[in-house]
Design an enzyme around this catalytic site. Sequence first.
Site, PDB file in Angstrom:
ATOM      1  N   GLU A 128     -22.750  94.037 111.788  1.00 48.54           N
ATOM      2  CA  GLU A 128     -22.912  93.470 110.317  1.00 48.54           C
ATOM      3  C   GLU A 128     -22.709  92.072 110.277  1.00 48.54           C
ATOM      4  O   GLU A 128     -23.170  91.332 109.657  1.00 48.54           O
ATOM      5  CB  GLU A 128     -22.790  94.449 109.277  1.00 48.54           C
ATOM      6  CG  GLU A 128     -22.997  94.086 108.035  1.00 48.54           C
ATOM      7  CD  GLU A 128     -24.621  94.222 107.563  1.00 48.54           C
ATOM      8  OE1 GLU A 128     -25.354  93.657 108.104  1.00 48.54           O
ATOM      9  OE2 GLU A 128     -24.733  94.494 106.280  1.00 48.54           O
ATOM     10  N   THR A 181     -27.827  86.648 103.585  1.00 49.30           N
ATOM     11  CA  THR A 181     -26.621  87.490 102.886  1.00 49.30           C
ATOM     12  C   THR A 181     -25.589  86.183 103.035  1.00 49.30           C
ATOM     13  O   THR A 181     -24.972  85.895 101.992  1.00 49.30           O
ATOM     14  CB  THR A 181     -25.992  88.528 103.535  1.00 49.30           C
ATOM     15  OG1 THR A 181     -27.230  89.424 103.470  1.00 49.30           O
ATOM     16  CG2 THR A 181     -24.880  89.153 103.066  1.00 49.30           C
TER      17      THR A 181
HETATM   18  N1  LIG Z   1     -31.410  93.942 114.134  1.00 45.44           N
HETATM   19  C1  LIG Z   1     -31.529  92.887 113.019  1.00 45.44           C
HETATM   20  N2  LIG Z   1     -32.139  93.644 111.818  1.00 45.44           N
HETATM   21  C2  LIG Z   1     -32.117  92.728 110.863  1.00 45.44           C
HETATM   22  N3  LIG Z   1     -31.559  91.370 110.893  1.00 45.44           N
HETATM   23  C3  LIG Z   1     -31.225  91.308 112.063  1.00 45.44           C
HETATM   24  C4  LIG Z   1     -30.933  91.899 112.981  1.00 45.44           C
HETATM   25  N4  LIG Z   1     -30.138  90.970 114.030  1.00 45.44           N
HETATM   26  C5  LIG Z   1     -29.997  89.744 113.490  1.00 45.44           C
HETATM   27  N5  LIG Z   1     -30.326  89.731 112.257  1.00 45.44           N
HETATM   28  C6  LIG Z   1     -30.558  88.607 111.151  1.00 45.44           C
HETATM   29  O1  LIG Z   1     -29.670  88.983 109.961  1.00 45.44           O
HETATM   30  C7  LIG Z   1     -30.259  88.433 108.973  1.00 45.44           C
HETATM   31  C8  LIG Z   1     -30.692  89.400 108.081  1.00 45.44           C
HETATM   32  O2  LIG Z   1     -29.448  89.832 107.528  1.00 45.44           O
HETATM   33  P1  LIG Z   1     -29.080  89.834 105.958  1.00 45.44           P
HETATM   34  O3  LIG Z   1     -27.768  90.429 105.849  1.00 45.44           O
HETATM   35  O4  LIG Z   1     -29.314  88.442 105.776  1.00 45.44           O
HETATM   36  O5  LIG Z   1     -30.252  90.761 105.349  1.00 45.44           O
HETATM   37  P2  LIG Z   1     -30.171  92.290 104.893  1.00 45.44           P
HETATM   38  O6  LIG Z   1     -29.642  92.967 105.898  1.00 45.44           O
HETATM   39  O7  LIG Z   1     -31.996  92.515 104.448  1.00 45.44           O
HETATM   40  O8  LIG Z   1     -29.489  92.091 103.343  1.00 45.44           O
HETATM   41  P3  LIG Z   1     -28.565  93.061 102.609  1.00 45.44           P
HETATM   42  O9  LIG Z   1     -27.397  93.190 103.695  1.00 45.44           O
HETATM   43  O10 LIG Z   1     -28.072  92.141 101.568  1.00 45.44           O
HETATM   44  O11 LIG Z   1     -29.034  94.333 102.297  1.00 45.44           O
HETATM   45  C9  LIG Z   1     -31.526  87.597 109.255  1.00 45.44           C
HETATM   46  O12 LIG Z   1     -30.987  86.142 109.591  1.00 45.44           O
HETATM   47  C10 LIG Z   1     -31.870  88.085 110.903  1.00 45.44           C
HETATM   48  O13 LIG Z   1     -32.374  87.330 111.773  1.00 45.44           O
HETATM   49  N1  LIG Z   2     -21.719  93.131  99.702  1.00 40.13           N
HETATM   50  C1  LIG Z   2     -22.564  92.458 100.550  1.00 40.13           C
HETATM   51  C2  LIG Z   2     -23.902  93.220 101.012  1.00 40.13           C
HETATM   52  C3  LIG Z   2     -24.965  92.362 101.576  1.00 40.13           C
HETATM   53  O1  LIG Z   2     -25.197  93.046 102.592  1.00 40.13           O
HETATM   54  C4  LIG Z   2     -23.163  91.101  99.788  1.00 40.13           C
HETATM   55  O2  LIG Z   2     -23.428  91.349  98.683  1.00 40.13           O
HETATM   56  O3  LIG Z   2     -22.867  90.071 100.213  1.00 40.13           O
END
Ligand SMILES: Nc1ncnc2c1ncn2[C@@H]1O[C@H](COP(=O)(O)OP(=O)(O)OP(=O)(O)O)[C@@H](O)[C@H]1O
Ligand SMILES: N[C@@H](CCO)C(=O)O
Length: 309
Positions: A128, A181
Site C-alpha cells: 500500500e 492518495t
Molecule cells: N494493484 C493496484 N491496484 C490499484 N492501484 C495500483 C495498483 N498498483 C499500483 N497502483 C497505483 O496506485 C494508485 C492508486 O492508489 P490510491 O491509493 O491513489 O487509490 P485508492 O487505493 O483507490 O484510494 P484510497 O486508498 O484512498 O481508497 C494509482 O496510481 C495506481 O497506478
Molecule cells: N488514511 C488514508 C487512506 C487512503 O487510502 C488517507 O486518507 O490518506
Amino acid sequence: MKEIKIFSPATVANVSCGFDVLGFCLDTVGDVMTVRKTKAKGIAITKIEGASLPYEPENNVAGVAAKAILDAADNPFGVEIEIYKNIKPGSGVGSSSASASGTVWAINELLGRPFNKQELTAFGMKGEALASGAEHADNVAPGIFGGFTLVKQLNPLKVVQLPTPSEMWATIIHPQIEVKTAEARAILPKEVSLQKAIKQWANVGSFISGLYDEDYELISDSLIDNIVEPHRSQLIPYFDEVKKAMLDNGALGAGISGSGPSIFSLCKGEATAMKVAEVINKVYESTEIEFDIYVSKINTSGVKVLNLK
Ligand SMILES: Nc1ncnc2c1ncn2[C@@H]1O[C@H](COP(=O)(O)OP(=O)(O)OP(=O)(O)O)[C@@H](O)[C@H]1O
Ligand SMILES: N[C@@H](CCO)C(=O)O
C-alpha cells in the site's frame, strides 16, 4: 493447493473522525484475484483486467506485497498473480489496498497459513505504501480482518478488531474522477490545533464506544471530521450537496471515503441505505460526471475464497 481464487473487498478508510486509524470493509464491491504457485522463484503479474496498471511487480502494490510475505517465508516458491479490478484506482474505496490485502491473504493460504492477521496486514501495508507514498494500514486492516478496525500503531503494527453493529449498512457514491492518495495527503496541514485535536480524539473514542454498545445515536454524533475534510472536500465535486442529501435522508453520518473522491455514509438498516442511494443518485444524475453507487452491508469476514485447485 496450487492455486487460489479470491474476492478481495473494497474498504472505507478514515470513517470521518479516524484519519489513518479507522476503517471498515464492504461486502458487495471488490476485486477478484487468482494467485498460483510456481516452481520458479519470483513474482510475475500475468493478467490485469479492468484497469490500466503496471505489470512490473515492483511497480504494482500486489507485487510489492507479495515480495514482503514471500521474503518473510524464505521464498519456498514463486507466484503468478492475476488481477481482475472492479475497484477503480484512485477511487477512495481502497483499490490499491484490495490488491495488497488480497495478495498477502492468498499467498498465506498457499504457504499453509504461517502468518496471523496482524502479520498479513503488515505485509499488505508495504504494498500500500507504494501507492500512497506513506505507510498506513487503515484500508488493508479491514480488508484482512473484516468489519471495523482501528490501527492502534504502525511500528510495530497493532490492529484492533472492533465490533460491527448488526444493522449497520453503508451507501457510497464514487464519482468517476481520480484522486490520488499521495496528492490528497500532500495538501493536508502538517500541524493541527489542540482544540481541533481534542474534538477529534473525543469523537474517535465515542464512535468506538458506540460500536460496542450498538448505540447508533452516539455513532451518529461522532462521525465528524474537522481536520481533514475541510481540505479534501474541495477536490470532490458536489461534496456538500451529497453529504447534505445523505444526512437529510437518515444517514447516521457521511464524509470522504479514504482520500476521496468517493463519499460514504453509514446507515442503520437496509431501507435507509437504499433511500440514501436514491437521493444521492438524484444529486449526481443531473451533472456531467459519471458515477457508481454502492449499497452494502458491512463485511465482517474480509477476503473470501472463491475457488481452490
Ligand atoms: N494493484 C493496484 N491496484 C490499484 N492501484 C495500483 C495498483 N498498483 C499500483 N497502483 C497505483 O496506485 C494508485 C492508486 O492508489 P490510491 O491509493 O491513489 O487509490 P485508492 O487505493 O483507490 O484510494 P484510497 O486508498 O484512498 O481508497 C494509482 O496510481 C495506481 O497506478
Ligand atoms: N488514511 C488514508 C487512506 C487512503 O487510502 C488517507 O486518507 O490518506
